[in-house]
Design a protein around this motif. Structure first.
Motif, PDB file in Angstrom:
ATOM      1  N   ALA A  17      56.529 -14.838  26.109  1.00 49.57           N
ATOM      2  CA  ALA A  17      55.552 -15.925  26.288  1.00 49.57           C
ATOM      3  C   ALA A  17      54.146 -15.365  26.480  1.00 49.57           C
ATOM      4  O   ALA A  17      53.179 -15.857  25.882  1.00 49.57           O
ATOM      5  CB  ALA A  17      55.958 -16.780  27.483  1.00 49.57           C
ATOM      6  N   ALA A  18      54.025 -14.323  27.304  1.00 51.60           N
ATOM      7  CA  ALA A  18      52.706 -13.713  27.532  1.00 51.60           C
ATOM      8  C   ALA A  18      52.181 -13.113  26.227  1.00 51.60           C
ATOM      9  O   ALA A  18      51.020 -13.315  25.839  1.00 51.60           O
ATOM     10  CB  ALA A  18      52.813 -12.634  28.607  1.00 51.60           C
ATOM     11  N   VAL A 273      46.438  -5.427  37.158  1.00 49.71           N
ATOM     12  CA  VAL A 273      47.893  -5.502  36.948  1.00 49.71           C
ATOM     13  C   VAL A 273      48.385  -6.890  37.366  1.00 49.71           C
ATOM     14  O   VAL A 273      48.226  -7.283  38.535  1.00 49.71           O
ATOM     15  CB  VAL A 273      48.622  -4.412  37.771  1.00 49.71           C
ATOM     16  CG1 VAL A 273      50.129  -4.464  37.520  1.00 49.71           C
ATOM     17  CG2 VAL A 273      48.069  -3.031  37.440  1.00 49.71           C
ATOM     18  N   LEU A 274      48.936  -7.633  36.440  1.00 51.46           N
ATOM     19  CA  LEU A 274      49.488  -8.959  36.735  1.00 51.46           C
ATOM     20  C   LEU A 274      51.012  -8.873  36.782  1.00 51.46           C
ATOM     21  O   LEU A 274      51.610  -8.125  36.013  1.00 51.46           O
ATOM     22  CB  LEU A 274      49.094  -9.973  35.655  1.00 51.46           C
ATOM     23  CG  LEU A 274      47.618 -10.130  35.306  1.00 51.46           C
ATOM     24  CD1 LEU A 274      47.437 -11.247  34.269  1.00 51.46           C
ATOM     25  CD2 LEU A 274      46.794 -10.428  36.548  1.00 51.46           C
ATOM     26  N   ILE A 275      51.593  -9.666  37.670  1.00 54.34           N
ATOM     27  CA  ILE A 275      53.066  -9.738  37.738  1.00 54.34           C
ATOM     28  C   ILE A 275      53.466 -11.150  37.321  1.00 54.34           C
ATOM     29  O   ILE A 275      52.852 -12.128  37.769  1.00 54.34           O
ATOM     30  CB  ILE A 275      53.581  -9.475  39.171  1.00 54.34           C
ATOM     31  CG1 ILE A 275      53.064  -8.137  39.706  1.00 54.34           C
ATOM     32  CG2 ILE A 275      55.103  -9.529  39.230  1.00 54.34           C
ATOM     33  CD1 ILE A 275      53.578  -6.909  38.979  1.00 54.34           C
ATOM     34  N   LEU A 299      51.128 -18.251  31.223  1.00 51.19           N
ATOM     35  CA  LEU A 299      49.911 -18.330  32.051  1.00 51.19           C
ATOM     36  C   LEU A 299      49.291 -16.942  32.242  1.00 51.19           C
ATOM     37  O   LEU A 299      48.059 -16.807  32.246  1.00 51.19           O
ATOM     38  CB  LEU A 299      50.237 -18.965  33.408  1.00 51.19           C
ATOM     39  CG  LEU A 299      50.568 -20.462  33.333  1.00 51.19           C
ATOM     40  CD1 LEU A 299      51.179 -20.947  34.641  1.00 51.19           C
ATOM     41  CD2 LEU A 299      49.326 -21.280  32.997  1.00 51.19           C
ATOM     42  N   ALA A 300      50.133 -15.930  32.375  1.00 58.38           N
ATOM     43  CA  ALA A 300      49.592 -14.561  32.513  1.00 58.38           C
ATOM     44  C   ALA A 300      48.834 -14.180  31.249  1.00 58.38           C
ATOM     45  O   ALA A 300      47.723 -13.629  31.307  1.00 58.38           O
ATOM     46  CB  ALA A 300      50.734 -13.574  32.789  1.00 58.38           C
ATOM     47  N   TYR A 318      44.135 -15.598  36.936  1.00 58.42           N
ATOM     48  CA  TYR A 318      45.592 -15.798  36.900  1.00 58.42           C
ATOM     49  C   TYR A 318      46.059 -16.591  38.125  1.00 58.42           C
ATOM     50  O   TYR A 318      46.832 -17.540  38.007  1.00 58.42           O
ATOM     51  CB  TYR A 318      46.280 -14.425  36.838  1.00 58.42           C
ATOM     52  CG  TYR A 318      47.800 -14.478  36.775  1.00 58.42           C
ATOM     53  CD1 TYR A 318      48.472 -15.397  35.979  1.00 58.42           C
ATOM     54  CD2 TYR A 318      48.567 -13.564  37.511  1.00 58.42           C
ATOM     55  CE1 TYR A 318      49.855 -15.427  35.917  1.00 58.42           C
ATOM     56  CE2 TYR A 318      49.951 -13.579  37.449  1.00 58.42           C
ATOM     57  CZ  TYR A 318      50.593 -14.512  36.654  1.00 58.42           C
ATOM     58  OH  TYR A 318      51.960 -14.533  36.590  1.00 58.42           O
ATOM     59  N   ARG A 319      45.580 -16.223  39.290  1.00 52.20           N
ATOM     60  CA  ARG A 319      46.024 -16.908  40.510  1.00 52.20           C
ATOM     61  C   ARG A 319      45.647 -18.392  40.493  1.00 52.20           C
ATOM     62  O   ARG A 319      46.387 -19.239  40.988  1.00 52.20           O
ATOM     63  CB  ARG A 319      45.467 -16.203  41.750  1.00 52.20           C
ATOM     64  CG  ARG A 319      46.264 -14.948  42.047  1.00 52.20           C
ATOM     65  CD  ARG A 319      45.558 -13.986  42.956  1.00 52.20           C
ATOM     66  NE  ARG A 319      46.284 -12.735  42.958  1.00 52.20           N
ATOM     67  CZ  ARG A 319      47.086 -12.318  43.941  1.00 52.20           C
ATOM     68  NH1 ARG A 319      47.224 -13.050  45.015  1.00 52.20           N
ATOM     69  NH2 ARG A 319      47.723 -11.177  43.850  1.00 52.20           N
TER      70      ARG A 319
END
Ligand SMILES: Cc1cc2nc3c(=O)[nH]c(=O)nc-3n(C[C@H](O)[C@H](O)[C@H](O)COP(=O)(O)OP(=O)(O)OC[C@H]3O[C@@H](n4cnc5c(N)ncnc54)[C@H](O)[C@@H]3O)c2cc1C
Length: 402
Positions: A17-18, A273-275, A299-300, A318-319
């Motif tokens: 998806a990302a 860095v996104l989780i 969303l990321a 992102y948040r």
């Protein structure tokens, strides 16, 4: 050293998806996967209607090889110790029964990203304007350089450990295991996923049909005995539901971070860095994780694109964007929402109203006894606190994000 705009760790649904969002926006995206693709993924494969819509809208119709037999699922049946059973159909009809090995590989290919399989993430270094990712491929060290890294590497995420080494100690862990049985006789409807709210069976007990066999699964806190738990459930199914199974022919299990959504604790990353996906804590009630994994992954990807367009810090963007998904997931655990809203994709209140008054009372009593099972659990206080916060102010109050 290989450079890319974005490196994604893990080649599952959140990654697909990302990657779709990133590739569509013209960003060079490389996905690292530690296993050889197509890879096995332990999962019941019951897709929710929302997850189904996401796959159709983003990747198109599923190929036949991406489905198990039975190829679709009508909904979920809850079973209670009082022997009341409630079947709930999914809103909008049946959904596909995914064969994760092939559905995930198909989605990854549809995303258009470059994929490096048999490549294990080993560590990273965020230098502000770029991130260096260290990985191992077929015994060799490889290094990638990217503006942003997305950790989509599932519950036991090494990307999280690289940025928050203590994180695994801060959340509850469960073990889930399932065994595959040939069927002698099974009165459980194969069109439904069956779940038991039974304190005598464990924290998470399920069964469903797959490719001519019956899966019997158990979830429990780490340290308990898988074989003993499983034997107990098989005996219960035989005595109470007339399910006769042969000795299991195979089994599998894994550690699961069930609980971040239960205790309102999510982890979305640090710096560049996104989780995302289940690594960040997204898991809906009764273990449905694919819909929130797909949406949080998208969303990321969108956050990376948006942050670049607006020259904003990616973490901040992102948040802000992922808050809607946190609210949706957390609402699933809110008793008020369950009673008066429709946070789930099968109609629990409607199924309850179909029961007699006596049966409804039994179900509510059984549910309460099941909830009390969590009292003995080390995390019982946090779970109770999170539940109270949800009752006091529905949504995601008290959600703690790393
Ligand atoms: C027994 C069981 C039954 C389930 N049943 C359902 C169900 O019926 N419906 C549902 O919606 N959800 C179900 N779930 C949950 C669902 O499987 C997950 O929520 C979902 O797969 C999470 O997707 P993800 O993309 O976040 O990560 P994952 O699917 O966990 O994928 C992570 C990927 O990262 C890779 N990886 C890990 N570490 C590294 C590394 N160091 N380097 C490179 N790659 C790495 C892994 O190999 C994997 O491919 C079930 C889970 C279990 C355990």
């Amino acid at each position: 050293m290989r450079t890319a705009d974005v490196v994604i760790v893990g080649a599952s649904l959140s990654a697909a998806a990302a990657a779709k969002r990133l590739v569509d926006a013209g960003l060079e995206t490389v996905i690292l996967e530690r296993l050889e693709l197509p890879r096995h993924k332990i999962c019941s494969g019951i897709l929710s209607p929302r997850g189904h819509r996401f796959l159709l809208e983003n990747f198109g119709p599923l190929p036949r090889e991406a489905l198990h037999e039975p190829t679709s699922c009508r909904g979920v049946t809850f079973h209670f110790p009082s022997m009341v059973s409630m079947s709930m159909d999914f809103f909008g009809g049946t959904t596909p029964h995914l064969h994760r090995k092939f559905s995930d590989h198909w989605a990854i290919k549809q995303s258009g990203a470059e994929v490096h399989d048999r490549t294990s993430f080993a560590g990273l270094e965020d230098n502000g304007d770029h991130v260096l990712v260290k990985a191992r491929r077929l015994g060799q060290d490889v290094v990638y350089k990217a503006r942003t890294v997305i950790g989509a590497d599932g519950p036991s995420s090494l990307v999280i450990r690289a940025i928050y080494p203590d994180y695994p100690k801060q959340i509850p862990w469960f073990f889930v295991g399932q065994k595959f049985h040939d069927i002698v006789e099974c009165p459980l409807d194969p069109q439904y996923f069956h779940f038991w709210f039974h304190p005598g069976l464990g924290h998470y007990t399920w069964s469903h049909a797959r490719d001519g066999r019956q899966i019997v699964g158990v979830g429990f806190k780490r340290g308990d005995n898988f074989d003993a738990r499983h034997r107990n459930v098989v005996q219960y199914l035989r005595e109470k539901h007339g399910v006769q199974l042969s000795e299991h022919t195979s089994h599998e299990g894994c550690a699961e971070n069930f609980g971040p959504s239960l205790i309102n604790r999510y982890v979305f990353g640090k710096g560049n860095v996104l989780i995302t996906g289940q690594a960040s804590g997204f898991l809906n009630m009764i273990g449905e994780g694919m819909s929130c994994t797909l949406h949080s992954g998208a969303l990321a990807g969108e956050a990376v694109v948006e942050a670049r367009l607006r020259a904003r810090p990616v973490q901040e963007v992102y948040r802000r964007m992922v808050a809607s998904e946190v609210r949706r997931t957390t609402d699933q655990w809110n008793p008020l929402k369950i009673a008066f809203g429709r946070p789930h994709e099968a109609d629990f209140p409607e199924a309850l109203m179909r029961l007699s008054w006596r049966e409804r009372a039994l179900v509510l009593r059984d549910l309460w006894r099941f909830v009390l099972l969590y009292k003995e659990f080390k995390w019982g206080r946090q779970i109770a606190l999170a539940a109270a916060q949800r009752l006091a102010a529905p949504g995601y109050p008290g959600a703690r994000w790393l």
